[in-house]
Design an enzyme around this catalytic site. Structure first.
Site, PDB file in Angstrom:
ATOM      1  CB  THR A  17       0.423   6.092 -13.503  1.00  0.00           C
ATOM      2  OG1 THR A  17       1.322   6.666 -12.548  1.00  0.00           O
ATOM      3  CG2 THR A  17       1.110   6.037 -14.865  1.00  0.00           C
ATOM      4  CE  LYS A  38       4.898   9.598  -9.961  1.00  0.00           C
ATOM      5  NZ  LYS A  38       3.553   9.785  -9.355  1.00  0.00           N
TER       6      LYS A  38
END
Length: 214
Positions: A17, A38
């Site tokens: 991330t 995601k």
């Protein structure tokens, strides 16, 4: 169709991330309209931590993504902090559904960053692993590796897995753990073994340019 870049790592907690957020920032610097996706996030309690960070950062730079909610960016969210195959329990991960989501999102950007969950061999279904999604999504790949002691083995194993499946990839080191000793403990081998070592914190622009040109 936008460029698809799958962000993966040698394991969980490596900084996927953080890497994606860094690349979003670099896209803004270069005037590239980026999007995020995601497919699966586990360990979700009340809020979707990674998905929320990705969407909010993306919305800062890309107005087209302001119409999307976290559920659009992270369609599968599970409470148990485990591999998707375990965390999903009896729910089936619908690959066609994920591809439909990608088709929607990539219309709103020049490059779509797709962030995986855990490492390459994390199971999604009994016979589908995170590494398989890279080809299913027809994406190029960035492998993020750590700087901690023991990372050489994990890096080489992950690179070997990508090469065996003939997957186009770049790789970089996220310099955050053991960073004071990295250049003494790990870098000497990397320097002799690899033609080039890209460090996320130093080579963000080069990493992005390589991914977009591959």
């Amino acid at each position: 169709m936008s460029k698809r870049v799958f962000i993966t790592a040698t394991n969980t907690g490596i900084g996927k991330t953080f890497t994606t957020l860094s690349l979003l920032q670099e896209c803004e610097t270069l005037g590239i309209k980026a999007g995020v996706f995601k497919p699966i996030e586990t360990g979700v309690a009340q809020i979707c931590n990674d998905g929320t960070k990705l969407l909010e950062k993306c919305q800062e730079f890309n107005n087209n993504f302001r119409k999307f909610m976290v559920g659009d960016i992270v369609p599968y969210r599970f409470t148990l902090p485990a591999a998707p195959y375990v965390a999903k329990k009896d729910i089936k991960i619908d690959i066609d559904f994920l591809l439909e989501k990608i088709d929607i999102l990539e219309k709103e950007c020049d490059v779509l960053f797709i962030e995986g969950a855990g490492g390459l061999m994390v199971p999604v279904e009994k016979d589908i692993f995170m590494i398989d999604l890279i080809k299913i999504f027809d994406s190029t790949t960035l492998l993020v590796t750590p700087s901690r002691l023991g990372c050489i083995n994990d890096t080489l194993l992950s690179i070997e897995a990508l090469k065996r499946r003939d997957i186009n990839f770049e790789w970089c080191v996220n310099l955050y753990e053991d960073k004071d000793s990295f250049y003494e403990v790990t870098f000497p081998f990397y320097k002799d073994y690899f033609e080039e070592i890209l460090i996320l914190q130093n080579d963000r622009k080069k990493i992005l340019e390589r991914l977009l040109s591959s």
